[in-house]
Design a protein around this motif. Structure first.
Motif, PDB file in Angstrom:
ATOM      1  N   ASP A 257     -11.619   4.364  -5.095  1.00  0.00           N
ATOM      2  CA  ASP A 257     -11.830   5.817  -5.138  1.00  0.00           C
ATOM      3  C   ASP A 257     -10.628   6.561  -5.714  1.00  0.00           C
ATOM      4  OD1 ASP A 257     -14.349   5.530  -4.054  1.00  0.00           O
ATOM      5  OD2 ASP A 257     -13.669   5.811  -1.996  1.00  0.00           O
TER       6      ASP A 257
ATOM      7  N   SER B  57      -5.643   1.754  -1.822  1.00  0.00           N
ATOM      8  CA  SER B  57      -6.745   2.227  -0.989  1.00  0.00           C
ATOM      9  C   SER B  57      -6.156   2.844   0.264  1.00  0.00           C
ATOM     10  CB  SER B  57      -7.699   1.081  -0.624  1.00  0.00           C
ATOM     11  OG  SER B  57      -7.045   0.143   0.205  1.00  0.00           O
ATOM     12  N   ALA B  58      -6.896   3.764   0.861  1.00  0.00           N
ATOM     13  CA  ALA B  58      -6.444   4.411   2.087  1.00  0.00           C
ATOM     14  C   ALA B  58      -7.623   5.158   2.699  1.00  0.00           C
ATOM     15  CB  ALA B  58      -5.298   5.390   1.801  1.00  0.00           C
ATOM     16  N   SER B  59      -7.520   5.420   3.986  1.00  0.00           N
ATOM     17  CA  SER B  59      -8.535   6.229   4.663  1.00  0.00           C
ATOM     18  C   SER B  59      -8.264   7.698   4.352  1.00  0.00           C
ATOM     19  CB  SER B  59      -8.481   5.970   6.169  1.00  0.00           C
ATOM     20  OG  SER B  59      -9.412   6.780   6.843  1.00  0.00           O
ATOM     21  N   SER B  60      -9.247   8.370   3.762  1.00  0.00           N
ATOM     22  CA  SER B  60      -9.025   9.749   3.336  1.00  0.00           C
ATOM     23  C   SER B  60     -10.354  10.466   3.152  1.00  0.00           C
ATOM     24  CB  SER B  60      -8.236   9.775   2.014  1.00  0.00           C
ATOM     25  OG  SER B  60      -8.125  11.084   1.513  1.00  0.00           O
ATOM     26  N   ASP B  61     -10.343  11.769   3.370  1.00  0.00           N
ATOM     27  CA  ASP B  61     -11.518  12.600   3.116  1.00  0.00           C
ATOM     28  C   ASP B  61     -11.499  13.195   1.711  1.00  0.00           C
ATOM     29  OD1 ASP B  61     -12.474  12.186   5.701  1.00  0.00           O
ATOM     30  OD2 ASP B  61     -11.361  13.884   6.520  1.00  0.00           O
TER      31      ASP B  61
ATOM     32  N   ALA C 143      -2.170   9.111   1.503  1.00  0.00           N
ATOM     33  CA  ALA C 143      -3.139   9.429   0.446  1.00  0.00           C
ATOM     34  C   ALA C 143      -2.759  10.744  -0.224  1.00  0.00           C
ATOM     35  CB  ALA C 143      -4.544   9.517   1.038  1.00  0.00           C
TER      36      ALA C 143
ATOM     37  N   ARG D 298       0.844  -1.198   0.000  1.00  0.00           N
ATOM     38  CA  ARG D 298       0.000   0.000   0.000  1.00  0.00           C
ATOM     39  C   ARG D 298       0.875   1.242   0.000  1.00  0.00           C
ATOM     40  NH1 ARG D 298      -3.124  -3.200   3.816  1.00  0.00           N
ATOM     41  NH2 ARG D 298      -5.235  -3.588   3.005  1.00  0.00           N
TER      42      ARG D 298
ATOM     43  N   ASP E 243      -2.507  -2.739  -3.314  1.00  0.00           N
ATOM     44  CA  ASP E 243      -3.776  -2.220  -2.797  1.00  0.00           C
ATOM     45  C   ASP E 243      -3.746  -0.702  -2.791  1.00  0.00           C
ATOM     46  OD1 ASP E 243      -6.139  -1.708  -1.521  1.00  0.00           O
ATOM     47  OD2 ASP E 243      -5.839  -3.155   0.094  1.00  0.00           O
TER      48      ASP E 243
ATOM     49  N   ILE F 210      -8.616   9.394  -3.860  1.00  0.00           N
ATOM     50  CA  ILE F 210      -7.467   9.101  -2.999  1.00  0.00           C
ATOM     51  C   ILE F 210      -6.155   9.245  -3.767  1.00  0.00           C
ATOM     52  CG2 ILE F 210      -6.379   7.340  -1.554  1.00  0.00           C
ATOM     53  CD1 ILE F 210      -9.166   6.163  -1.097  1.00  0.00           C
TER      54      ILE F 210
END
Length: 501
Positions: free
Chosen positions: A226, A194-198, A166, A162, A192, A202
């Motif tokens: 995303d 993907s990541a936690s992001s607002d 982001a 990963r 992968d 991303i």
């Protein structure tokens, strides 16, 4: 005592011209070592021959006045002042050249014997946290085309790769093989994104290229969540149990020139009945799959978003007769998908409540067909035209309906026409038939040809009577795709009917 010969003016001009040439072409590799005395005459002669090639063209060129060639010490001094050296920082930072990070420099084992996860993650971390230059989409740093180079090695991976942060864009991972270890997570993906992001997106403009991804029957290969404008190009993806490429959300993921298969085979595999998993999932909008081969999986491509395009796709993943599906359009009510110039090889296409679906210029082999599946009875804006179907004379229809949930009752703008078939039954929304006889009633049965039962919306007919009579005639009924024409008297005639659903 003999004094040193003075340096002539022409010698200085020659040296300045050579030094200027070195600066003017910085991409030409510098000599790794200074010239040795042994090879100096040959090298000097080559430089003299090469000089007209690099120097500006002068059509009035005149040979210089005679001069003695510069001594090795003078040439060495000139070269040492003009040739840049590789800095120690770049030599120890993992970059063989500017903004390219080689995973082997970080300790990755290209033989695949040792776990290389941390080493590759180290190269990725340095690459994405390096200097950027402005933004792409809002919040996404432009990394300028930084590359993570796998150096043509085979690397064992024990957990997903990963990006550690982001909001990054314009980078590439390329050039090698990643293989899942025996303890790789069964629900993980080798790469992968993907990541936690607002952020709305991303990542942007990430390229995965020239990779062989072996999931070792431990999950999937690539996940993109995303993200915007992702390219997956020239990849070979195999031994997945869940999904080869899983695209969730985002926008404009392009998958090109790739090969995907759960098991490595070239068809007629004895274990085909047991193929499982899905090669590609597109749960997003505006994506494209172009020139891709799917050679083994239970389902080739599942589409769950709008405005996607498939072109040049060859699916022989699992035969329909064994329960396989080539392309599954799971977007009831708003399909907006174009499938063109594809090769459905013993495995077909399923579309739930299709709305705006275009299938054309494709080849269906081995009794493969198109299935329209009713969820709420909607079929609107469908073109299935100009395709070829080849079967085994088992009475298989080229286009079929699945109305087990409910009947198709909202049918508009559906055109199934201009297809040709060998060893299969033609089905269409436009049909034509002719009957002859000496009667007052003629029935033209088009139920074998028409796709939808009892759904004729328009009829055109002609009655050509023979003899002296001139009968009155009329269209009497249209039921169950049977058209009845009657006359007021018995008359020998030929009746031709053309209908449209």
């Amino acid at each position: 005592m003999v004094g040193k010969a003075p340096i002539s003016f022409s010698m200085i001009i020659w040296l300045l011209n050579y030094v200027t040439t070195v600066h003017a072409y910085p991409d030409i590799p510098s000599p790794p070592h200074h010239f040795s005395a042994k090879h100096y005459p040959d090298k000097t002669r080559k430089l003299q021959l090469d000089k007209p090639t690099f120097a500006p063209l002068d059509t009035t060129f005149r040979p210089p006045s005679p001069f003695l060639p510069p001594s090795p010490s003078i040439l060495t001094a000139a070269l040492s002042k003009t040739t840049p050296s590789v800095s120690s920082a770049s030599a120890t930072s993992g970059t063989a050249r500017a903004r390219e990070y080689h995973v082997t420099t970080y300790g990755a084992d290209p033989t695949g014997e040792k776990d290389s996860t941390d080493a590759i993650l180290g190269a990725i971390a340095d690459a994405v946290q390096g200097p950027g230059n402005g933004e792409l989409m809002k919040g996404i740093v432009n990394l300028g085309g930084v590359r993570i180079n796998l150096d043509g090695g085979i690397y064992k991976i024990s957990h997903p790769l990963r990006l550690p942060i982001a909001g990054r864009g314009n980078l590439m991972i390329h050039g090698g093989t990643l293989r899942a270890s025996d303890d790789f997570p069964k629900d993980g993906y080798l790469i992968d994104l993907s990541a936690s992001s607002d952020l709305e997106y991303i990542y942007e403009f990430v390229t995965l290229r020239d990779l062989l991804l072996d999931s070792n029957y431990r999950g999937g290969a690539i996940q993109v969540v995303d993200s915007l404008r992702t390219s997956i190009d020239n990849c070979y993806i195999t031994h997945f149990t869940t999904t080869g490429i899983n695209v969730q959300g985002g926008h404009e993921t392009y998958i090109r020139n790739c090969y995907l298969g759960q098991h490595i085979t070239a068809g007629a595999d004895p274990g085909e009945r047991d193929f499982s998993g899905t090669a590609i999932i597109l749960n997003g909008n505006d994506n494209a799959v172009t020139d891709v081969v799917i050679f083994s999986a239970a389902t080739g491509i599942v589409i769950g978003g709008q405005a996607n395009t498939l072109s040049g796709v060859h699916c022989y993943n699992k035969a329909t007769g064994f329960g396989g599906v080539g392309v599954y359009l799971k977007v009831p009510g708003l399909t907006q998908t174009r499938i063109v110039n594809c090769y459905m090889d013993y495995t077909g296409i399923v579309a739930e409540d299709p709305v705006q679906l275009h299938i054309s210029s494709s080849f269906f082999l081995g009794d493969a067909f198109v299935l329209l599946k009713s969820v709420k009875g909607i079929a609107n804006g469908i073109n299935i035209v100009d395709n070829m179907f080849s079967g085994s004379d088992k009475g298989i229809d080229i286009v079929q309906l699945d109305e087990r949930s409910c009947k198709f009752k909202n049918v508009k703008q559906v055109i199934v026409d201009r297809n040709n078939a060998k060893g299969m039954n033609i089905k269409s929304t436009i049909a034509r038939g002719t009957v002859e006889g000496n009667n007052s009633s003629w029935m033209v049965d088009l139920s074998r040809d028409l796709l939808f039962p009892n759904l004729i919306k328009s009829v055109q007919y002609s009655l050509q009577a023979t003899g002296d009579q001139f009968p009155n005639h009329a269209l009497r009924s249209v039921t169950d795709n049977r058209v009845v024409i009657t006359t007021d008297v018995v008359v020998p005639a030929s009746v031709t009917v053309t209908v449209d659903q």
